[in-house]
Design an enzyme around this catalytic site. Sequence first.
Site, PDB file in Angstrom:
ATOM      1  N   LYS A  29       0.824  -1.216   0.000  1.00  0.00           N
ATOM      2  CA  LYS A  29       0.000   0.000   0.000  1.00  0.00           C
ATOM      3  C   LYS A  29       0.850   1.255   0.000  1.00  0.00           C
ATOM      4  O   LYS A  29       0.454   2.269  -0.563  1.00  0.00           O
ATOM      5  CB  LYS A  29      -0.963   0.002   1.192  1.00  0.00           C
ATOM      6  N   LYS A  53      -4.050 -10.291  -6.696  1.00  0.00           N
ATOM      7  CA  LYS A  53      -5.344 -10.592  -6.062  1.00  0.00           C
ATOM      8  C   LYS A  53      -6.427  -9.633  -6.565  1.00  0.00           C
ATOM      9  O   LYS A  53      -6.127  -8.474  -6.887  1.00  0.00           O
ATOM     10  CB  LYS A  53      -5.143 -10.550  -4.538  1.00  0.00           C
ATOM     11  N   LYS A  80     -10.936  -4.590  -4.247  1.00  0.00           N
ATOM     12  CA  LYS A  80     -11.991  -3.589  -4.431  1.00  0.00           C
ATOM     13  C   LYS A  80     -11.427  -2.230  -4.781  1.00  0.00           C
ATOM     14  O   LYS A  80     -12.146  -1.348  -5.242  1.00  0.00           O
ATOM     15  CB  LYS A  80     -12.922  -3.521  -3.202  1.00  0.00           C
TER      16      LYS A  80
HETATM   17  P1  TYM Z   1     -10.533  -6.230   3.325  1.00  0.00           P
HETATM   18  O1  TYM Z   1     -11.598  -5.215   3.542  1.00  0.00           O
HETATM   19  O2  TYM Z   1      -9.450  -5.925   2.379  1.00  0.00           O
HETATM   20  O3  TYM Z   1     -11.185  -7.582   2.858  1.00  0.00           O
HETATM   21  C1  TYM Z   1     -12.263  -8.189   3.558  1.00  0.00           C
HETATM   22  C2  TYM Z   1     -12.096  -9.688   3.562  1.00  0.00           C
HETATM   23  O4  TYM Z   1     -12.040 -10.171   2.221  1.00  0.00           O
HETATM   24  C3  TYM Z   1     -10.875 -10.972   2.048  1.00  0.00           C
HETATM   25  N1  TYM Z   1     -10.402 -10.791   0.662  1.00  0.00           N
HETATM   26  C4  TYM Z   1     -10.216 -11.778  -0.201  1.00  0.00           C
HETATM   27  N2  TYM Z   1     -10.365 -13.103  -0.099  1.00  0.00           N
HETATM   28  C5  TYM Z   1     -10.099 -13.849  -1.197  1.00  0.00           C
HETATM   29  N3  TYM Z   1      -9.687 -13.325  -2.369  1.00  0.00           N
HETATM   30  C6  TYM Z   1      -9.523 -11.997  -2.526  1.00  0.00           C
HETATM   31  N4  TYM Z   1      -9.132 -11.501  -3.681  1.00  0.00           N
HETATM   32  C7  TYM Z   1      -9.781 -11.159  -1.409  1.00  0.00           C
HETATM   33  N5  TYM Z   1      -9.728  -9.812  -1.219  1.00  0.00           N
HETATM   34  C8  TYM Z   1     -10.108  -9.612   0.064  1.00  0.00           C
HETATM   35  C9  TYM Z   1      -9.882 -10.429   3.061  1.00  0.00           C
HETATM   36  O5  TYM Z   1      -8.895 -11.376   3.361  1.00  0.00           O
HETATM   37  C10 TYM Z   1     -10.776 -10.133   4.226  1.00  0.00           C
HETATM   38  O6  TYM Z   1     -11.028 -11.298   4.973  1.00  0.00           O
HETATM   39  N6  TYM Z   1      -7.679  -5.689   7.359  1.00  0.00           N
HETATM   40  C11 TYM Z   1      -8.905  -6.283   6.859  1.00  0.00           C
HETATM   41  C12 TYM Z   1     -10.134  -5.775   7.587  1.00  0.00           C
HETATM   42  C13 TYM Z   1     -10.062  -5.943   9.056  1.00  0.00           C
HETATM   43  C14 TYM Z   1     -10.143  -7.177   9.762  1.00  0.00           C
HETATM   44  C15 TYM Z   1     -10.072  -6.802  11.146  1.00  0.00           C
HETATM   45  C16 TYM Z   1     -10.277  -8.504   9.377  1.00  0.00           C
HETATM   46  C17 TYM Z   1      -9.948  -4.933   9.961  1.00  0.00           C
HETATM   47  N7  TYM Z   1      -9.966  -5.461  11.233  1.00  0.00           N
HETATM   48  C18 TYM Z   1     -10.152  -7.795  12.156  1.00  0.00           C
HETATM   49  C19 TYM Z   1     -10.341  -9.486  10.391  1.00  0.00           C
HETATM   50  C20 TYM Z   1     -10.261  -9.105  11.763  1.00  0.00           C
HETATM   51  C21 TYM Z   1      -9.038  -5.919   5.385  1.00  0.00           C
HETATM   52  O7  TYM Z   1      -8.467  -4.981   4.923  1.00  0.00           O
HETATM   53  O8  TYM Z   1      -9.931  -6.673   4.713  1.00  0.00           O
END
Ligand code: TYM
Length: 339
Positions: A120, A204, A207
Amino acid sequence: MSEEITNEKRKTVLSAVQPSGNLTIGNYFGSLSRFSEFSEMFDCYYCVADLHSITVRQVPAELRRHTYEVYALYIACGLEPDKNVLFVQSHVHEHAELGWILDCYTMFGELSRMTQFKDKSAKHADNVNAGLFTYPALMAADILLYQADYVPVGADQKQHVEIARDIATRFNGTYSQTFTIPEPYIPKESRGAKIMSLQDPTKKMSKSDKNENASIYILDSKDDIIRKFKRAVTDSDTTVRVGEGKDGINNLITIYSCVTGKSAEEIEREFDGRGYGEFKLAVGEAVADKLSPVKEKFNLLMADKSELTALMRDGAARASRTASRTLSKVKRKIGFVEA
Ligand code: TYM
């Protein structure tokens, strides 16, 4: 329910999604679609991680809209608000507070090794802010406040759950048992741990990708879904089979497998002698059909913002009851004078 998770005593699950864009089928298969399986057996907390999302600059009106959308999608994907605690991170002040405390138990070197920070900060070179760097300590706070046993996430978040474990272990060792040590709960690769971009299948699906054809959004129309799959980058081979150097087709097989529950071998047999064009159309139709009821429910929910606001308020109050207990315990252990 996976046999990796047992239910000797009622355990806790926590996960979160950032409202930083339109959610993709990566988010759906890697996390959202799996959440409802935990509701009956576990105490479940799911949050919309808006505090995390401002580590990258957001347009205020879009952040507000995406926050409602992620919240509504939780429910549309099967999470009943009375069986799960659904809340918005910034509504529960304990997150920011424990986040700061945990910053002081997290090492510079550890944070420097986080691949998401490296990615990032390269992508947003004009805004490498301190929050982007300390992001994992806030994520650890999200998890540890609820004494979560399991954290269902996609593969890209594994490193962040691991650092949460290290921070918890360090804190427990410095004082005494305070935090449950959480475990990441990641689907198998063939079940959506990492869905790849349709335009560059070595990356990957994200969004925040600027190229809209690279991602299938949960809320895309059926026509858009089919069109994007048709355009998905593949290779010069014509046989639908898993193989090295066939990242595009491997990804489509994974997606089709996530939707239909079929194994890669079954899919190879199903499309034996049929070309990529036919396969892409089948994947597009299967994904669109799978998402159609989610979208329908989502639209109904979004039509009543005041109901969503009331649910958010109730979720925050319930989350705060648990979070405040942990935070008080932490403050006592550290030696803060009680107010
Ligand atoms: P975020 O918002 O990027 O993504 C949300 C969830 O989607 C999963 N994910 C994917 N899984 C498979 N293939 C993909 N291409 C893909 N893109 C995203 C992510 O692994 C995630 O599970 N840091 C986290 C948000 C967060 C969080 C937490 C998660 C904040 N606090 C506490 C668990 C526990 C994040 O940026 O996810």
